[in-house]
Design a protein around this motif. Sequence first.
Motif, short mmCIF file in Angstrom:
data_model
loop_
_atom_site.label_atom_id
_atom_site.label_comp_id
_atom_site.label_asym_id
_atom_site.label_seq_id
_atom_site.Cartn_x
_atom_site.Cartn_y
_atom_site.Cartn_z
N MET A 30 6.57 15.07 -8.00
CA MET A 30 6.36 13.63 -8.21
C MET A 30 7.68 12.93 -8.58
SD MET A 30 3.40 12.66 -7.58
CE MET A 30 2.13 13.66 -6.87
N VAL A 31 8.52 13.61 -9.34
CA VAL A 31 9.82 13.03 -9.69
C VAL A 31 10.69 12.88 -8.45
CG1 VAL A 31 11.98 13.51 -10.92
CG2 VAL A 31 9.80 13.78 -12.09
N SER A 33 9.62 12.63 -5.28
CA SER A 33 9.07 11.66 -4.34
C SER A 33 8.94 10.25 -4.93
CB SER A 33 7.70 12.12 -3.84
OG SER A 33 6.77 12.11 -4.89
N ASN A 34 9.07 10.10 -6.25
CA ASN A 34 9.05 8.82 -6.94
C ASN A 34 7.78 8.03 -6.64
OD1 ASN A 34 9.97 6.91 -8.68
ND2 ASN A 34 11.39 5.96 -7.24
N ASP A 35 6.64 8.67 -6.84
CA ASP A 35 5.33 8.07 -6.56
C ASP A 35 4.62 7.78 -7.88
OD1 ASP A 35 2.99 7.27 -5.37
OD2 ASP A 35 2.31 9.31 -4.96
N SER A 36 4.44 6.50 -8.22
CA SER A 36 3.86 6.13 -9.52
C SER A 36 2.35 6.41 -9.55
CB SER A 36 4.13 4.67 -9.85
OG SER A 36 3.56 3.84 -8.88
N LYS A 37 1.63 6.19 -8.47
CA LYS A 37 0.20 6.50 -8.44
C LYS A 37 -0.03 8.00 -8.52
CE LYS A 37 -1.16 2.44 -5.86
NZ LYS A 37 -1.71 1.90 -4.62
N TYR A 39 1.73 10.07 -10.26
CA TYR A 39 1.84 10.47 -11.66
C TYR A 39 0.50 10.35 -12.36
CZ TYR A 39 6.96 10.41 -11.66
OH TYR A 39 8.28 10.67 -11.42
N ILE A 40 -0.18 9.24 -12.15
CA ILE A 40 -1.47 9.00 -12.81
C ILE A 40 -2.49 10.04 -12.37
CG2 ILE A 40 -3.36 7.36 -13.05
CD1 ILE A 40 -1.22 5.14 -12.68
#
Length: 68
Positions: A30-31, A33-37, A39-40
């Motif tokens: 996730m870090v 790919s920088n995907d904020s959704k 992470y949740i």
Amino acid sequence: MDESYKGMYLNMFFGKIGIVLVGLGALRYMVISNDSKGYIILFLGFSLVVSYIYYLEKSWDKQKNNVD
């Protein structure tokens, strides 16, 4: 300690290590790919899995105490 309990404890140990490694791998992905959704979803799903495994361990301890 009975041999079957040693096997159960060994499996629980490796299961916990596996959960940590999966969580760290997913977090690293996730870090990158920088995907904020993501992470949740990752933290919600990971916390649900960990809480379920703790529930299973508690029920196993209760069953073990009833047998002894």
